[in-house]
Scaffold this active site. Structure first.
Site: not given
Ligand code: GLN
Length: 491
Positions: A82, A157, A181
């Site tokens: 990420k 996210s 997330s």
């Protein structure tokens, strides 16, 4: 021929060791899929050059053929990271324009540990700006699409990581969870992920959002895969003052699905009105299935759950407003308007390079921390946070773990909540409490709605109970097939 993008991590490892496949073939198979599907899905913000990834693969193959008697557990296996986690040599944008040219000179500990275990990064995945969001619609680089239905969001996210794993662009990906997330995108994309205990994994090298809530986790396609990666990632790090010196156990998974003696709490507050009926029925069916495996379920109360949303949306923005102060055009970020003085420079740099959601959070947080309001907002939120934590402490005196839905609905459509921040924040209603309490939670698929979109369940446990969550989640997956379905990405 075996499709190398469809294997479990254990199978992949075995095939690499026996020479049934090479790391080069494995990396190539995933790069090919990325080539084909990435234009429709947009899971990456920055891809690593294929030449570099293949050079790593060749090195792994050399090691595998050579003298190594006990090769590292993830040797030769590709992963995605990420884009809020630093990886030296690649830019780390955090989904923001303010970091569009930022290349950290160091690697986050959690990433480094996976690289040390032999994993090969293929790139940095899409995220809402500074991990603030539930759909990837707040990414400054454009949204990621849900591989189950391209008109729907992948969640956020960590939507890039979850969609990349679901679409088999990578076998596993790193993600972070401050308020949901890891879990919410897992639920929306039909994959499995762990939000660890706060302090179980190092935050060193993570772009900070809400420092008292941030955790680094893993997304993969089964509990067994998640546990295998987490084994290498977890543990104390002297570079992170909040990481905890608690030994990491061997995450051994059961061979048979026996849950006898296990007490599972089912919290009334997580099955409220307004939740999509198919979500409730899929989660309840999964709970019944765990009962069939020997578990006992007990209805419990977590009475302060309703305050989690307002408490989180004070604490997280407050911490974010402090953390984001460093992006000022001096220490980080492109410098704009510098010719007109320092205030103009701050205003222009931050005004032009932060997106609207980040600005909203900075304003909320700054207000909550300001003199005269601090006690009324931030101070009070901290007190209620303690009550939420106590709810869990009391529940875990009664039960071993808690089962609940991850989200009130399945994946929504693009644009559905973008004009209404509150509706977007309500997405997080079931995930925020675990972050406020600091406890671990495992998200896993338990069904599909009538449109074929996945439903997720979460298992929450006491601090440092990842071991138990993995064993129970694995037992469930031995008896269910939801996690073995693939989305047919249509173009
Ligand atoms: N959706 C939540 C937020 O916007 C949680 C995000 C996260 O866990 N990083 O704050």
């Amino acid at each position: 021929m075996t499709d190398l993008t469809k294997l479990s991590l254990a199978e992949t490892h075995r095939m690499l060791l026996t020479g049934d496949c090479t790391s080069r073939e494995l990396v190539q198979a995933h790069l090919k899929r990325i080539e084909e599907l990435e234009p429709s899905l947009h899971t990456f913000i920055t891809r690593r050059s294929p030449e570099l990834a293949l050079a790593d693969a060749d090195a792994a193959d050399g090691q595998l053929q050579g003298i190594v008697s006990n090769p590292p557990g993830l040797i030769g296996i590709p992963l995605a990271v990420k884009d809020v986690l630093s990886l030296a040599g690649m830019r780390c944008t955090s989904g923001s324009r303010i970091l569009e040219n930022f290349s950290p000179p160091f690697t986050a500990t959690a990433v480094q540990r996976l690289i040390d275990a032999g994993a090969i990064p293929l790139g940095k995945t899409n995220t809402d700006e500074f991990a603030m969001g539930s759909s990837t619609e707040n990414s400054a680089y454009g949204p990621t699409r849900n591989p189950w239905n391209l008109a729907h969001v992948p969640g956020g996210s960590s939507g890039g990581s979850a969609a990349a794993v679901a679409a088999r662009l990578v076998p596993f990906a790193m993600a972070t969870d401050t308020g949901g997330s890891v879990r919410q995108p897992c639920a929306f994309c039909g994959v499995t992920g762990i939000k660890p205990t706060y302090g179980r994994t190092s935050r060193y090298g993570l772009v900070a959002y809400g420092s008292s809530l941030d955790t680094v986790g893993v997304i993969a396609r089964s509990v067994a895969d998640v546990a295998m990666v987490f084994q290498h990632m977890a543990g104390y790090d002297p570079l992170d003052a909040t990481s905890r010196q608690v030994a990491v156990p061997e995450y051994a998974l059961p061979g048979s699905p026996d849950l006898s003696g296990l007490q599972i709490g089912v919290p009334e507050e997580y099955f409220i009105e307004g939740i999509q009926p198919e979500v409730e029925s899929a989660v309840r069916a999964a709970i019944i299935q765990m009962e069939a495996l020997g578990a006992v379920t007990i209805p419990i109360r977590l009475p302060h759950t309703e305050y989690a949303l307002p408490v989180y949306y004070l604490i997280a923005p407050a911490e974010a407003s402090a953390n984001l102060a460093r992006y000022d055009g001096v220490r980080f970020g492109p410098r704009m308007g510098g010719e007109s003085g320092i205030w103009e420079m701050f205003t222009q740099t931050r005004g032009r390079k932060f997106g609207p959601e980040v600005k909203r959070r900075i304003m909320l947080g700054t207000y909550a921390l300001s003199a005269g309001y601090y006690e009324a907002y931030y101070g009070k939120a901290q007190k209620v946070r303690t009550l939420i934590k106590r709810d869990f402490d009391q529940a875990f005196e009664q039960v071993d773990l808690i089962a609940a839905p991850v989200t009130p609905t399945t994946a929504f459509k693009f644009g559905e909540h973008t004009d209404d921040p509150l509706a977007m924040y309500l997405q997080d209603i079931f995930t925020l409490p675990a972050n406020l309490a600091g406890i671990p939670a495992l998200a896993l698929p338990v069904g599909y709605d009538k449109n074929g979109l996945p439903v997720g369940m979460q298992l929450m446990g006491p601090n440092f109970s990842e071991d138990l969550l993995f064993r129970v989640g694995h037992a469930y997956q031995l008896e269910s097939a939801w996690h073995t379905r693939w989305p047919e990405v249509n173009f």
